[in-house]
Every structure is written in C-alpha cells, then in structure tokens.
Design an enzyme around this catalytic site. Structure first.
Site, PDB file in Angstrom:
ATOM      1  N   GLY A 110     -35.926   8.533 -15.018  1.00  0.00           N
ATOM      2  CA  GLY A 110     -37.378   8.518 -14.960  1.00  0.00           C
ATOM      3  C   GLY A 110     -38.037   8.932 -16.247  1.00  0.00           C
ATOM      4  O   GLY A 110     -39.212   9.259 -16.248  1.00  0.00           O
ATOM      5  N   CYS A 111     -37.314   8.948 -17.363  1.00  0.00           N
ATOM      6  CA  CYS A 111     -37.893   9.505 -18.577  1.00  0.00           C
ATOM      7  C   CYS A 111     -38.603   8.446 -19.385  1.00  0.00           C
ATOM      8  O   CYS A 111     -38.551   7.266 -19.121  1.00  0.00           O
ATOM      9  CB  CYS A 111     -36.812  10.142 -19.440  1.00  0.00           C
ATOM     10  SG  CYS A 111     -35.780   8.935 -20.278  1.00  0.00           S
ATOM     11  N   GLY A 112     -39.253   8.883 -20.433  1.00  0.00           N
ATOM     12  CA  GLY A 112     -39.953   7.982 -21.325  1.00  0.00           C
ATOM     13  C   GLY A 112     -41.039   8.745 -22.029  1.00  0.00           C
ATOM     14  O   GLY A 112     -41.582   9.711 -21.509  1.00  0.00           O
ATOM     15  N   GLU A 228     -43.407   3.851 -18.434  1.00  0.00           N
ATOM     16  CA  GLU A 228     -42.359   3.175 -19.196  1.00  0.00           C
ATOM     17  C   GLU A 228     -42.169   1.737 -18.746  1.00  0.00           C
ATOM     18  O   GLU A 228     -41.962   0.836 -19.565  1.00  0.00           O
ATOM     19  CB  GLU A 228     -41.046   3.945 -19.066  1.00  0.00           C
ATOM     20  CG  GLU A 228     -39.924   3.382 -19.928  1.00  0.00           C
ATOM     21  CD  GLU A 228     -38.647   4.184 -19.786  1.00  0.00           C
ATOM     22  OE1 GLU A 228     -37.803   4.076 -20.690  1.00  0.00           O
ATOM     23  OE2 GLU A 228     -38.487   4.885 -18.781  1.00  0.00           O
TER      24      GLU A 228
END
Length: 301
Positions: A110-112, A228
C-alpha cells in the site's frame, strides 16, 4: 516463472466448537528486485508471474520509459539463486530517474509517495493531446458497461478463487471485453502487470506518438483506489478507472487535477463517480429517446 500458489497446513475452527486439520492453498509472496543498468532501482513484494509485464508497467508509471522500445533488454540475473532479480538495459541510459524520485526503494502493498510534488510530476509526464491522445477519446462509458466489466474481472480471478489472497486489475474496451486481467498480492503490482501487458503487446498510437494509446480503455481494480494507482493510470494515459472499494481523499484530489474519471464502490446495480462524471452516461432505449425528444419539443413549444 516461480510458483503462484503454495500449500500450507492449517486448522479450521467454527463457532460450534469443532475444528479440523486441512491443507489450504495460499498466494505466494516474494520480493522482486528491479535493476536498471546494473543499479538497484526498487524492490517490490509480488506474486511471481508476468514479471516482465510488471517491470514495463512500473517503469512506465515512474516516467522511466514511454514505449516498449525504450527497453533494449530485460533479463533475470544469473548471479542469484532465484528468479527474483531482473536487470533492465535502457536505450537511453539517462532516463532512469523516476517521476517520484523520493520514493522509498522498498515498496510494499500500500505504499507510495503522496503529495503535490508527485501530482505535478505526473501532470508534466503523462500523455497529452500533443502525444496523440485527446481528453475524451474512446467510447462513451455507461454504468451498465462498467458493471459488465466488473463481472468479467471477477470471472478472470482464477488465483483469487483458489486463495482469496490476491487483487486483480484489468483493461477493458467499450464493449466490456477484457483485453487483459492480471492478479497479484499487491494491488499496485496487478495494475503494473495489466498496463505492462499493453506496453509490451500494444501498438503505438497514431499521429507519431511513441506511446500505446490507452485513452479509450477502462482500468478496473478489485481494491480501493489509492493515490499510487491513480498515478499509474494517469501516466499510462487512461481516462477512466473504477474500483470495487473506496478511493482515498488524495486519490480523489489527484484524479480531479489529472483529468481522470474516478469511480468507486463499483457494483452490479450502482457506482459512485467522484471525479469528472461527464464521461459516464446512462444507456438510452429507443422508447426513452423518443420520450426525451417529445419532452424537449413540448418545452420548446
């Protein structure tokens, strides 16, 4: 290609007080290191399979490439024990700086990097009319067509049916036909694989553009819509994306500024357009069309 699923021992409990041993099928999660010119660019946790598509999609989303011909060679590194390191040779060795240059090199599901700086970078790098695309190119999307797209996406989720542990992303044309459906434990990876497929197999757009023209396609994802994923869609030139869950606040803000129609809570009987709803219109039967024309005449008279 590595294993997509594996089997593990488990014990199932129910509220009636019974339990039993079983073997469950689960989705595989392994790291993929992406190198450009021998230098590490990023590491992402993914489900093995369609790795080259994932890499093409990721590099397009980061502004590293514009077309498949920008990659001269992409190969698994022979100096590792597993097929989890890919080195990419670019035609232009100076094009290896991502649009989100401050992104953490270790990426997770879930990053960005989120923020105005990245939105500005996407605005500068995404396809424009000068690249051979137009703001509203492609079919007129209806809620009925998008509902059929969602149903077709569910039909293409073979790994999810076996594991319940992966996301899916698909590219659909105006007749709700799936051009490609890809699954991955990371929702952003599923999107990269679907877009990467189009980069590797699509034809360049007309008008001298060196981009594949995705402006007439819809991106449908099984997850929530994060910033993202909106970024990836915009960088690919996609004008409409829909998710079965909710969008985040920054995803909505980015989609609004990037000119992307963002739809959430995609269901068989309803959906919510959070940005640029002008690309959606209801299907009109001949009877409805006649009634509308008759009503317009009455108002005119």
């Amino acid at each position: 290609m590595g294993r997509i699923t594996t089997r593990h021992k488990a014990v199932r409990f129910d509220l009636a007080g019974e339990s039993r041993a079983r073997i469950d099928t689960v989705a595989v999660e392994e790291p993929l290191e992406i190198r450009v010119g021998g230098e590490q660019l990023t590491v992402t946790m993914r489900t093995p399979g369609h790795d080259m598509e994932l890499i093409h999609g990721f590099l397009l989303a980061e502004g590293v490439i514009r077309h498949r011909d920008d990659i001269v060679l992409a190969r698994y590194c022979s100096d590792t024990e597993t097929l989890n390191v890919v080195d990419v040779t670019l035609r232009d060795a100076t094009a290896s700086v991502p649009v989100s240059a401050q992104r953490n090199l270790v990426m997770h599901g879930g990053c960005g990097l989120c923020g105005k700086t990245t939105i500005d970078a996407v605005l500068a790098a995404r396809p424009t009319a000068a690249d051979g695309t137009t703001e509203d190119a492609g079919p007129a999307w209806t809620p009925q067509i998008l509902a059929r797209c969602a149903a077709a996406l569910r039909d293409g989720q073979a790994v999810f049916e076996r594991t319940g542990g992966v996301h899916a992303a698909g590219l659909f044309d105006g007749s709700a036909h799936p051009l490609v459906v890809r699954e991955d434990i990371g929702r952003h990876n599923a999107v990269d694989k679907a877009i990467g497929w189009s980069v590797m197999h699509g034809e360049p757009a007309v008008g001298g553009s060196d981009r594949a023209d995705l402006s007439g396609l819809a991106l449908i994802v099984t997850s929530r819509a994060s910033f993202e994923i909106v970024q990836k869609a915009a960088m690919a030139g996609i004008r409409l994306m829909a998710c079965v869950s909710a969008p985040s606040s920054l995803a909505i803000e980015a989609a609004q500024e990037l000119g992307l129609t963002l739809i959430g809570f995609l269901r068989e009987d309803r959906m919510t357009a959070f940005t640029h709803p002008h690309r959606l219109q209801h299907e009109t039967s001949p009877q409805q069309a006649q009634a509308r024309v008759a009503g317009e005449r009455m108002v005119t008279n």
